[in-house]
Enzyme design. Structure first.
Site, PDB file in Angstrom:
ATOM      1  N   HIS A 113      -0.326   4.026   6.195  1.00  0.00           N
ATOM      2  CA  HIS A 113      -0.276   3.499   7.564  1.00  0.00           C
ATOM      3  C   HIS A 113       0.232   4.520   8.573  1.00  0.00           C
ATOM      4  CE1 HIS A 113      -1.293  -0.386   5.879  1.00  0.00           C
ATOM      5  NE2 HIS A 113      -1.619  -0.714   7.107  1.00  0.00           N
ATOM      6  N   GLU A 117      14.019  -6.771  20.958  1.00  0.00           N
ATOM      7  CA  GLU A 117      12.951  -5.830  21.317  1.00  0.00           C
ATOM      8  C   GLU A 117      12.527  -6.140  22.752  1.00  0.00           C
ATOM      9  OE1 GLU A 117       9.695  -5.129  18.695  1.00  0.00           O
ATOM     10  OE2 GLU A 117      10.993  -4.647  16.992  1.00  0.00           O
ATOM     11  N   ASP A 139       8.563  -3.769  12.138  1.00  0.00           N
ATOM     12  CA  ASP A 139       7.858  -4.934  12.689  1.00  0.00           C
ATOM     13  C   ASP A 139       6.790  -5.455  11.737  1.00  0.00           C
ATOM     14  OD1 ASP A 139       9.328  -4.652  14.945  1.00  0.00           O
ATOM     15  OD2 ASP A 139       7.778  -3.596  16.075  1.00  0.00           O
TER      16      ASP A 139
HETATM   17  P1  FAD Z   1       2.249   6.627   4.375  1.00  0.00           P
HETATM   18  O1  FAD Z   1       1.483   6.624   5.635  1.00  0.00           O
HETATM   19  O2  FAD Z   1       1.484   6.418   3.128  1.00  0.00           O
HETATM   20  O3  FAD Z   1       3.099   7.976   4.269  1.00  0.00           O
HETATM   21  C1  FAD Z   1       3.866   8.444   5.341  1.00  0.00           C
HETATM   22  C2  FAD Z   1       4.549   9.764   4.981  1.00  0.00           C
HETATM   23  O4  FAD Z   1       5.526   9.541   4.000  1.00  0.00           O
HETATM   24  C3  FAD Z   1       3.607  10.798   4.398  1.00  0.00           C
HETATM   25  O5  FAD Z   1       4.030  12.077   4.759  1.00  0.00           O
HETATM   26  C4  FAD Z   1       3.745  10.608   2.914  1.00  0.00           C
HETATM   27  O6  FAD Z   1       3.417  11.758   2.179  1.00  0.00           O
HETATM   28  C5  FAD Z   1       5.214  10.236   2.802  1.00  0.00           C
HETATM   29  N1  FAD Z   1       5.493   9.332   1.699  1.00  0.00           N
HETATM   30  C6  FAD Z   1       4.867   8.171   1.395  1.00  0.00           C
HETATM   31  N2  FAD Z   1       5.458   7.608   0.328  1.00  0.00           N
HETATM   32  C7  FAD Z   1       6.473   8.419  -0.029  1.00  0.00           C
HETATM   33  C8  FAD Z   1       7.449   8.394  -1.056  1.00  0.00           C
HETATM   34  N3  FAD Z   1       7.511   7.397  -1.938  1.00  0.00           N
HETATM   35  N4  FAD Z   1       8.341   9.401  -1.125  1.00  0.00           N
HETATM   36  C9  FAD Z   1       8.308  10.425  -0.238  1.00  0.00           C
HETATM   37  N5  FAD Z   1       7.396  10.513   0.736  1.00  0.00           N
HETATM   38  C10 FAD Z   1       6.497   9.522   0.846  1.00  0.00           C
HETATM   39  N6  FAD Z   1       7.460   2.148  11.720  1.00  0.00           N
HETATM   40  C11 FAD Z   1       8.682   1.736  12.075  1.00  0.00           C
HETATM   41  O7  FAD Z   1       9.657   2.453  11.887  1.00  0.00           O
HETATM   42  N7  FAD Z   1       8.861   0.517  12.642  1.00  0.00           N
HETATM   43  C12 FAD Z   1       7.834  -0.358  12.834  1.00  0.00           C
HETATM   44  O8  FAD Z   1       8.022  -1.453  13.327  1.00  0.00           O
HETATM   45  C13 FAD Z   1       6.538   0.051  12.436  1.00  0.00           C
HETATM   46  N8  FAD Z   1       5.492  -0.779  12.566  1.00  0.00           N
HETATM   47  C14 FAD Z   1       4.265  -0.382  12.170  1.00  0.00           C
HETATM   48  C15 FAD Z   1       3.196  -1.265  12.283  1.00  0.00           C
HETATM   49  C16 FAD Z   1       1.942  -0.901  11.881  1.00  0.00           C
HETATM   50  C17 FAD Z   1       0.811  -1.868  12.021  1.00  0.00           C
HETATM   51  C18 FAD Z   1       1.734   0.394  11.363  1.00  0.00           C
HETATM   52  C19 FAD Z   1       0.371   0.824  10.968  1.00  0.00           C
HETATM   53  C20 FAD Z   1       2.782   1.286  11.241  1.00  0.00           C
HETATM   54  C21 FAD Z   1       4.065   0.909  11.642  1.00  0.00           C
HETATM   55  N9  FAD Z   1       5.154   1.769  11.530  1.00  0.00           N
HETATM   56  C22 FAD Z   1       6.395   1.334  11.895  1.00  0.00           C
HETATM   57  C23 FAD Z   1       4.996   3.142  11.073  1.00  0.00           C
HETATM   58  C24 FAD Z   1       5.276   3.265   9.595  1.00  0.00           C
HETATM   59  O9  FAD Z   1       6.634   3.034   9.300  1.00  0.00           O
HETATM   60  C25 FAD Z   1       4.980   4.669   9.097  1.00  0.00           C
HETATM   61  O10 FAD Z   1       3.687   5.052   9.432  1.00  0.00           O
HETATM   62  C26 FAD Z   1       5.167   4.751   7.585  1.00  0.00           C
HETATM   63  O11 FAD Z   1       5.017   6.063   7.165  1.00  0.00           O
HETATM   64  C27 FAD Z   1       4.133   3.904   6.921  1.00  0.00           C
HETATM   65  O12 FAD Z   1       4.450   3.713   5.586  1.00  0.00           O
HETATM   66  P2  FAD Z   1       3.350   3.977   4.506  1.00  0.00           P
HETATM   67  O13 FAD Z   1       3.866   3.406   3.259  1.00  0.00           O
HETATM   68  O14 FAD Z   1       2.026   3.527   4.977  1.00  0.00           O
HETATM   69  O15 FAD Z   1       3.429   5.577   4.479  1.00  0.00           O
END
Ligand code: FAD
Length: 539
Positions: A92, A268, A157
């Site tokens: 994400h 918020e 969120d």
């Molecule tokens: P990914 O996109 O898969 O990875 C993100 C990064 O972390 C990459 O660099 C990846 O290599 C690394 N990574 C992933 N897993 C690990 C692991 N286990 N160990 C080490 N590194 C790792 N963020 C907020 O803070 N607050 C919010 O309210 C919020 N709301 C959101 C709502 C939506 C609809 C979306 C799409 C995103 C939101 N985000 C929010 C952003 C979100 O927290 C970040 O994009 C986060 O990285 C997404 O988590 P993911 O598991 O999809 O990570």
């Protein structure tokens, strides 16, 4: 030597050779003993942003941290490999942060999901906590902890994000002002470093790795498990929205509310740019009427309004009279007359609010579109200037998506962690989070239009983060392409970040999608065979 061990060694020799070869593996799928390198899939080059589509050479779906360790130690022991590795949580990210061009994507959802709750016993001083695997979604953690009447304190969120993904950034939402970001609510981590070492770390054990990994953009290691603080789960939530036509009064009230942490549990707010944003989030928060027809909003249709959103929890141990508390809080606020609405929902539904919007957007075909999002931390002293900058750069009437804006307190963050906040200006404690969460609907926004949005974001970023510009903002979920931009982003924390990188991932194998460091070759060209054999025999 046992036949299976012999095969395993041969497999690893092949693995090293393949990983050292030019990109793209042609066989599919390939079996290398304990590690299966699979062919890249569409999802491995896709994220929520839909702006970057960097394809890896292969995907790994590990079944244990040991398999991740095997991969990373063989790569860090290979003197001629240039292969990089990106952990992919839920994908994400917006700007390809979990992608690895020609490298290997490690899909964290393949690790067996493990959620082990340790409930505090009456009279015990240590708090309840949960040990949860890094690829688990926050929503699944919530479901499990609720069964015990417990829940984490600090959220994002949206809950369909992984533990490891948000802890690599910060994890912020309306509870951050009270409990700090998610990274401030972690007691211990299990990490596989870029060198392939499996390390348990905490504030007292391997603390440099612990603090580095939290907010560390995946640069130092892959989080395979986290120990997260729990509290009694609220039974119900009173969720309130109040509207403003004056930015100064809006922010003053927000700051008033974060000073009332004994009553307010969530805070918020968002900018109401147009009719659509007036009804923003109306799926999860049903309004009593068509807001746009309310006289206060009709006087100047093109005017920009603001909405504060706060919540009060009904904790089982406190027996809170929600209506009374909301009345007490709102009596101190200065919103537009009679424009205060509230609903009572379960804690689960409250935390799931963005999921409800997602379902509705999916039905309209508006979820899987490009998301040129920009998130900023803005010091209180620069927030009015930032609002002006934002409104000068976007077109309020056609903007699609929410613009979140709410304050948090710096003192709830541990500055030894890698996450970056704006520099403190004369001891100012309040920082605003601004999330410009724009969608680019492909039916009305071409590639050219998307590029235009990205240019707007860049312009806003350049001005807001310019050290001489007076705003002093920093990006959250940062997107920079050059090392010098990252150096400026980290400011006084850069040397510490660099030192941690050298210690835990000296060859810059991890998280290449962040674009911070270039992959390096091994300093010691003689290690390949030894490392391979050591690894094999440890199987
Ligand atoms: P990914 O996109 O898969 O990875 C993100 C990064 O972390 C990459 O660099 C990846 O290599 C690394 N990574 C992933 N897993 C690990 C692991 N286990 N160990 C080490 N590194 C790792 N963020 C907020 O803070 N607050 C919010 O309210 C919020 N709301 C959101 C709502 C939506 C609809 C979306 C799409 C995103 C939101 N985000 C929010 C952003 C979100 O927290 C970040 O994009 C986060 O990285 C997404 O988590 P993911 O598991 O999809 O990570």
């Amino acid at each position: 030597m046992e036949f299976s061990m012999f095969c395993s060694r041969i497999s690893f020799l092949i693995l090293i050779i393949v990983l050292s070869s030019p990109p793209k593996f042609n066989q599919s799928p390939m079996d290398f003993g304990p590690l299966n390198l699979l062919q890249a899939t569409n999802t491995s080059s896709l994220d929520f942003g839909r702006i970057y589509f960097n394809s890896p050479s292969a995907v790994v779906r590990p079944k244990s941290p040991k398999e991740i360790s095997l991969l990373l130690s063989s790569l860090s022991g290979s003197s001629f490999s240039k292969v990089t590795v990106a952990a992919r949580g839920a994908g994400h990210s917006i700007n390809g942060q979990a992608q690895a061009l020609n490298g290997i994507v490690v899909e964290m959802d393949s690790l067996p999901s493990s959620i082990k709750i340790r409930k505090r016993v009456d009279g015990e001083s240590s708090p309840s906590y949960v040990d949860v695997s890094g690829g688990t979604l926050w929503v699944d953690l919530l479901k499990e902890t609720l069964k015990e009447g417990l829940a984490p304190r600090s959220w994002t969120d949206y809950l369909y994000l992984t533990i490891g993904g948000t802890l690599s950034n910060a994890g912020i939402s309306g509870q951050t002002f009270k409990y700090g970001p998610q990274i401030s609510n972690v007691l211990q981590l299990d990490v596989v470093t870029g060198r392939g070492d499996i390390v348990t770390c905490s504030p007292t054990i391997s603390s440099e790795l612990f603090y580095g990994v939290l907010g560390g953009l995946g640069q130092f290691g892959i989080i395979t498990s986290a120990r997260i603080l729990l509290q009694e789960a609220p039974r119900k939530v009173k969720w309130v929205r109040a509207y403003y036509d004056d930015f100064d009064i809006f922010t003053k009230d927000q700051e008033l509310l974060i000073g009332m942490g004994n009553m307010v549990d969530y805070l918020e707010g968002f900018i109401v740019l147009n009719k659509e944003s007036l009804h923003g989030g109306s799926i999860s928060f049903p309004f009593p009427a068509n807001l746009a027809s309310i006289p206060q909003f009709q006087s100047e249709p093109s005017k920009v309004y603001y909405c504060i959103e706060f919540a009060v929890y009904d904790q089982a141990d406190k027996n809170t009279n929600l209506d009374q508390v909301v009345e007490e809080i709102s009596s101190k606020m200065s919103f537009m007359p009679s424009l205060l609405y509230s609903v009572e929902v379960s804690y689960f539904d409250f935390l799931q609010r963005v999921r409800m919007e997602e379902i509705s957007l999916r039905e309209l075909g508006l979820w899987d579109v490009s998301h040129p999002w920009l998130n900023m931390f803005v010091p209180k002293s620069g927030i009015a200037q930032f609002r002006d900058l934002l409104l000068e750069n976007i077109s309020p009437s056609t903007f699609m998506g929410p613009i979140l804006i709410y304050p948090i307190s710096r003192d709830k963050w541990n500055l030894n962690m890698s996450a970056v906040l704006p520099e403190s200006i004369s001891g100012e404690n309040i920082i605003y989070i601004v999330g410009i969460l724009r969608s680019a609907n492909p039916t009305s926004c071409s590639q050219e239009c998307l590029q235009g949005y990205l240019r707007q974001n860049l312009n806003i970023t350049n001005i807001a983060t310019d050290p001489k510009g007076g705003i002093g903002a920093k990006q959250y979920l940062s997107h920079h392409r050059k090392e010098e931009q990252w150096r400026e982003h980290f400011g006084g924390k850069w040397q510490q970040f660099l030192g941690r990188k050298k210690a835990f991932d000296p060859l810059n194998i991890l998280a290449p999608g962040q674009g911070i460091f270039k992959r390096r070759y091994s300093m010691n060209p003689t290690t390949t065979t030894t490392t391979t054999l050591t690894l094999s025999s440890s199987q």
